[in-house]
Design an enzyme around this catalytic site. Structure first.
Site, short mmCIF file in Angstrom:
data_model
loop_
_atom_site.label_atom_id
_atom_site.label_comp_id
_atom_site.label_asym_id
_atom_site.label_seq_id
_atom_site.Cartn_x
_atom_site.Cartn_y
_atom_site.Cartn_z
N PRO A 85 -9.51 -3.48 -5.10
CA PRO A 85 -10.58 -4.49 -5.03
C PRO A 85 -11.97 -3.94 -5.37
O PRO A 85 -12.80 -4.68 -5.92
CB PRO A 85 -10.53 -4.99 -3.59
CG PRO A 85 -9.64 -4.06 -2.85
CD PRO A 85 -8.75 -3.41 -3.84
N ALA A 138 -4.74 2.31 -1.16
CA ALA A 138 -4.35 1.58 -2.38
C ALA A 138 -4.79 0.12 -2.30
O ALA A 138 -5.30 -0.45 -3.26
CB ALA A 138 -2.83 1.66 -2.58
N ASP A 139 -4.61 -0.47 -1.12
CA ASP A 139 -5.06 -1.85 -0.91
C ASP A 139 -6.58 -1.98 -1.05
O ASP A 139 -7.08 -3.04 -1.42
CB ASP A 139 -4.67 -2.32 0.50
CG ASP A 139 -3.31 -2.98 0.54
OD1 ASP A 139 -2.85 -3.46 -0.51
OD2 ASP A 139 -2.71 -3.00 1.63
N MET A 140 -7.31 -0.94 -0.68
CA MET A 140 -8.77 -1.02 -0.64
C MET A 140 -9.43 -0.64 -1.96
O MET A 140 -10.53 -1.11 -2.27
CB MET A 140 -9.31 -0.09 0.44
CG MET A 140 -8.83 -0.39 1.85
SD MET A 140 -9.66 -1.82 2.55
CE MET A 140 -11.26 -1.09 2.93
N ASP A 151 0.81 -1.21 0.00
CA ASP A 151 0.00 0.00 0.00
C ASP A 151 0.85 1.27 0.00
O ASP A 151 0.61 2.19 -0.78
CB ASP A 151 -0.92 -0.03 1.23
CG ASP A 151 -1.80 1.17 1.30
OD1 ASP A 151 -2.84 1.17 0.61
OD2 ASP A 151 -1.47 2.13 2.03
#
Lengths: 417, 417
Positions: A190, A185-187, A157
């Site tokens: 998706p 960024a991780d969220m 992230d």
């Protein structure tokens, strides 16, 4: 729950997802699909399982603890992200694993993976393998830089926040950049992966065939950053970062109070007058420095100092109340714990309680819900949780795939499951 | 473009969207639908139109300008957000507007609106009106606090950032909160709106009927914040905000270089050793303060000081190169302009060029693309842009709805369109 006929279905009911993901980005994609009603089968390596299982803190029979004390204590990260999913074990590197994966794909609609680019193919669980046994499959790859990236590498992230420009845009003009506290960024990748999967489903209704959907963390966050016109702003002499306030919209931004901070938007004439009234200084509206929008922007530094001189002497709640009484949009800067317990958010299940299934009274934890309300559907999670790796091997391998006891024993014996 | 048979379709082709939105949140939702292939008809008030039309800077025959100089100069915000949409004029407050809206709904699949809660119903363009003429319609409402909110009020991005806890989580522990430079609340709700719309489409394939989809800006962003376990972190003595680095993962975070900043992730043993080697100080791996993960976390302040002592003497590019040579994930903190022009991102159309349709050579602007790649579909935007309000009245009212010249003249005469 007895009168199921009266409960509207969830929108994605009837769809099955094979979930090869781990950590955060991929599991959040399949969490959204599970909350929208899809049946999610989470595949974990019997030798280790999802990395999120090792994230402290844990919850179990002793409540919340920093270290794992009992075998069935679970990481709160895992509890939150694996909710509503069934869990099976499968060692993708073992001979014989590919056949099991193919059997899983035969009855599925969707596969999601978030290995480093190229890894799924190398493991024999890539799109071509899935498609060969099920041409209708929608196969989604989530990666740092895209499924076609040569120099994939690890994409955490913070690396993506740095590369995307997102980090640069936050903070004061002369201060360092700011890492966002939520793993945006991780969220975000998706969320776009779910859009891609659902769009491919819509296309499948027309064509009858599935396809590969490929989302990159860097691309997802950069596309968000790109909605602002950075080169045009630069050409027009406007800075890319302005800190807590935006002086070209003054008065606009976050101001200090006696016990915290308040966000205020008083961009237009009427709102600025309302702010001055709340401050007990309506005469500022006649001050030539502040009497028009252009004047306020030109004298933003003086105006912000004057606002802070007022707000910093009062509690945040009082400042908000005074501003709202004058019709000026204002809000306290809240701690996440307070935000998660907002009655509006709880009522809409945008955040929701979670608990260890065996020790439901040992903690009061809240986590993400599905932030979408449907008039003719519900959202939410089945009670399933893979506490142990392979928790639902029987439900899936025996009941869904029809493997008999002998085959299951052989697979376990060989370390495949 | 001549051999259309060879070009795969976009996934949402054949769907029609009636777009009542304005500003950013709603228009971004319909922009995503347009980029995925839906036909979007943007409805604007003939007396004013989308607020984004008034956002400086503009682009036109003189290139990028801070003030509008010519009638057909367009705001870059409008150019970016209205791409690929057809534009019609309709004064929703005029008698006779409701009949036109009903005609639009008859041939549509989706309606999107982002008025303050309750306003669409009051204007006679709410879900009940749309459903009465088209039971299959999927009607999406985007608002600050949800379609059911009593005390709706204006929900600007900065207000939602403050309320959601997102602002609190960023920044140094003892410093003020940090406003995120990208309008994350405005952008996130529409992404969930698109998920809701596509999930409702999937349900419509089963049931044959549409429904109301309701997404709140506060709920969308709070659900993101809620993926971290704030109350458990607090119970375990872990802070909600840690600034540029995360000491419980040390070494992890953003470090100063001679000419900028670098993001570094060296959480695990092998990565920490790689970092020490890059620093030319492999002996740090034997220093009892830094020789194990627990030791590095316990001595994070000293470790971060030692890293900065090295990194601040070197250009960012050199620090990144040295770290990558040792296999340590690292990246420069980039300016948005540089990020938008990343060759990987451009090649995947995650950002893309835009230009004024009449003066395409007057600027080099880049904006958001669709950050999803499909193996059997394309994404992208039709050439349509509503330069003037009502730009496509003929295409829509005459060609799609079949209104004759007399009726169009009467509607224009009465100020309805």
């Amino acid at each position: 729950m007895t009168d199921t006929a009266a409960t509207p279905a969830r929108p994605l009911e009837g769809l099955r997802v094979i979930d090869l993901t781990r950590a955060l980005a991929g599991p959040y994609a399949t969490l959204l699909l599970a909350g929208l009603g899809a049946q999610v089968i989470k595949v974990e390596d019997p030798r280790g399982g999802d990395l999120a299982r090792e994230n402290s803190p844990y919850v179990g029979r002793n409540g919340v603890t920093v270290e794992r004390a009992y075998e069935d204590d679970v990481s709160i990260s895992h509890l939150s992200r694996a909710r509503g999913k069934m869990g099976v074990s499968l060692n993708l590197k073992a001979p014989g694993a590919r056949g099991v994966f193919e059997d899983l794909c035969r009855g599925a609609d969707i596969v999601v993976e978030n290995f480093t680019a190229g890894t799924a193919d190398r493991l024999g669980v890539g799109y071509e393998v899935a498609r060969a046994v099920n041409p209708g499959i929608i196969y989604c790859s989530l990666s740092g830089f895209g499924a076609d990236a040569r120099d994939g590498g690890k994409a955490m992230d913070v690396i993506i926040q740095a590369l995307s420009g997102a980090m640069y845009t936050s903070g004061d003009p002369d201060a360092p950049p700011v890492r966002m506290g939520i793993p945006v960024a991780d969220m975000l990748a998706p969320v776009f992966a779910v859009i891609g999967i659902l769009a491919a489903l819509e296309q499948r209704h027309r064509t009858g065939t599935g396809q590969h959907v490929d989302v990159s963390m860097l691309g997802a966050l950069t596309s968000f950053v790109a909605i602002e016109n950075w080169s045009a702003l630069a050409a027009a002499g406007m800075p890319a970062r302005t800190g807590l306030t935006v002086q070209r919209l003054s008065p606009f931004g976050v101001f200090e109070c006696a016990d915290g901070y308040v966000a205020v938007v008083a961009v237009h004439e009427k709102l600025a007058r309302g702010l001055f009234a709340a401050m007990g200084a309506p005469e500022l509206g006649d001050d030539p420095r502040f009497a028009s929008r252009d004047a306020r922007v030109a004298n933003a530094v003086a105006l912000e100092a004057r606002i802070t001189q007022w707000s910093r002497t009062k509690p945040t709640a009082e400042v908000v109340r005074m501003l709202e009484a004058e019709g000026v949009p204002a809000a306290p800067v809240r701690h996440p714990e307070e935000a998660l317990s907002d009655p509006r958010v709880m009522a809409r299940a945008e955040t929701m309680p979670i608990a260890h299934p065996r020790y439901p009274h040992q903690s009061e934890l809240r986590t993400s819900g599905i932030p979408i309300r449907f008039s003719e559907a519900t959202t939410g999670f089945d009670a399933a949780l893979p506490i142990a790796i392979g928790e639902h091997n029987g439900d899936v391998y025996r009941d869904l795939l029809g493997y008999d006891a002998e085959r299951l024993a052989a697979l376990a014996e060989a370390g495949v499951i």
